[in-house]
Design a protein around this motif. Structure first.
Motif, PDB file in Angstrom:
ATOM      1  N   GLU A 194       1.247  -3.409  11.248  1.00  0.00           N
ATOM      2  CA  GLU A 194       1.191  -3.966   9.793  1.00  0.00           C
ATOM      3  C   GLU A 194      -0.594  -4.184   9.536  1.00  0.00           C
ATOM      4  O   GLU A 194      -0.691  -3.871   8.453  1.00  0.00           O
ATOM      5  N   THR A 195      -1.321  -4.202  10.489  1.00  0.00           N
ATOM      6  CA  THR A 195      -2.888  -4.252  10.626  1.00  0.00           C
ATOM      7  C   THR A 195      -3.342  -2.763   9.891  1.00  0.00           C
ATOM      8  O   THR A 195      -4.112  -2.720   8.773  1.00  0.00           O
ATOM      9  N   GLN A 217      -2.063  -2.225   6.014  1.00  0.00           N
ATOM     10  CA  GLN A 217      -2.355  -2.758   5.199  1.00  0.00           C
ATOM     11  C   GLN A 217      -3.459  -2.195   4.196  1.00  0.00           C
ATOM     12  O   GLN A 217      -3.220  -2.236   2.923  1.00  0.00           O
TER      13      GLN A 217
END
Length: 263
Positions: A53-54, A57
């Motif tokens: 997810e990081t 982004q």
């Protein structure tokens, strides 16, 4: 920020630090139009704050959407791919190592790396092409490599595209992935033969191949060592029933592409 800015920064880092030979590949394959980049791939650990997810982004911020999910059981990896509404933009394939399924020794080394993180550096998009965010000893690199080549590569290189991908569909001089491989071999490149030199088939709507990774110098706490860096991939997509080219990935093929960074 636009996708172009994001991919330009990743490309600049890739050819400078991870895969200097990519410029030669470009010259060998370039025709009248700029080469189309089918996709890039990024690696990470599934440890907060470094999960998929990081890394995703910055791509979500410029309009990308999550599409496919993939599992690589023997390598203890999971992955997602992302697409932009504009089909001319490259796809993004992000994988992560399931650290909790690895040995206590590997978990301990990864924990040491994560402890060194400056979390503020994970804001924005610069970290994606920023390399390593921690110090690493060559001894720890070698320990990781015995268990997981993926883990040792990621620990040593940090963040950056481990490959870009030429879209073979665009090329006029070559209809087949095999033809691209032969052309590159003649120019002195080594092709990844794991699982066959062409991974996939028209039946699964995707064929892929890749060079073996460049050997590049990396600084460890004991000094510099030369280890496998990034590689270049080639992909041919086939039309689905609706006539559009298949946009996804084939896990069995991707599994063998990962081995392009084996030493």
């Amino acid at each position: 920020m636009t996708p172009t800015v994001l991919f330009d920064s990743l490309w600049t880092d890739y050819i400078a630090r991870l895969c200097p030979s990519a410029e030669k590949v470009h010259k060998l394959l370039k025709e009248d139009e700029a080469l189309i980049n089918d996709h890039i791939a990024l690696r990470t650990f599934n440890v907060a704050p470094l999960g998929i997810e990081t890394l995703a982004q910055p791509f979500l911020d410029v309009g990308y959407k999550a599409c496919g999910d993939y599992v690589f059981e023997s390598k203890k990896l999971v992955a997602k791919h992302y697409e932009h509404p504009d089909p001319t933009q490259p796809k993004v394939f992000i994988s992560e190592l399931k650290v909790e399924e690895c040995s206590k020794q590997l978990q301990s080394i990864v924990a040491k790396l994560v402890e060194q993180l400056d979390h503020s550096k994970l804001k924005g998009h610069e970290f994606l092409s920023g390399g390593r965010l921690w110090e690493l000893s060559y001894a720890d690199f070698q320990t990781l490599a015995k268990e997981s080549e993926y883990a040792s590569w990621l620990a040593a290189h940090g963040y950056g595209a481990n490959h870009f991908t030429v879209s073979v569909n665009q090329l006029n001089a070559f209809d087949e992935v095999k033809g691209v491989n032969d052309h590159l071999r003649e120019a002195g490149f080594t092709i990844n033969e794991s699982g066959g030199e062409v991974k996939g088939s028209p039946e699964v709507l995707l064929e892929q191949s890749s060079t073996m990774a460049d050997k590049v110098p990396v600084n460890f706490t004991e000094g510099a060592e030369v280890i496998p860096g990034g590689f270049y991939e080639f992909a041919k997509r086939y039309p689905m029933a609706n006539g559009e080219l298949y946009p996804g990935f084939v896990a069995a093929s991707a599994d063998k592409i990962f081995e392009s960074t084996n030493g």
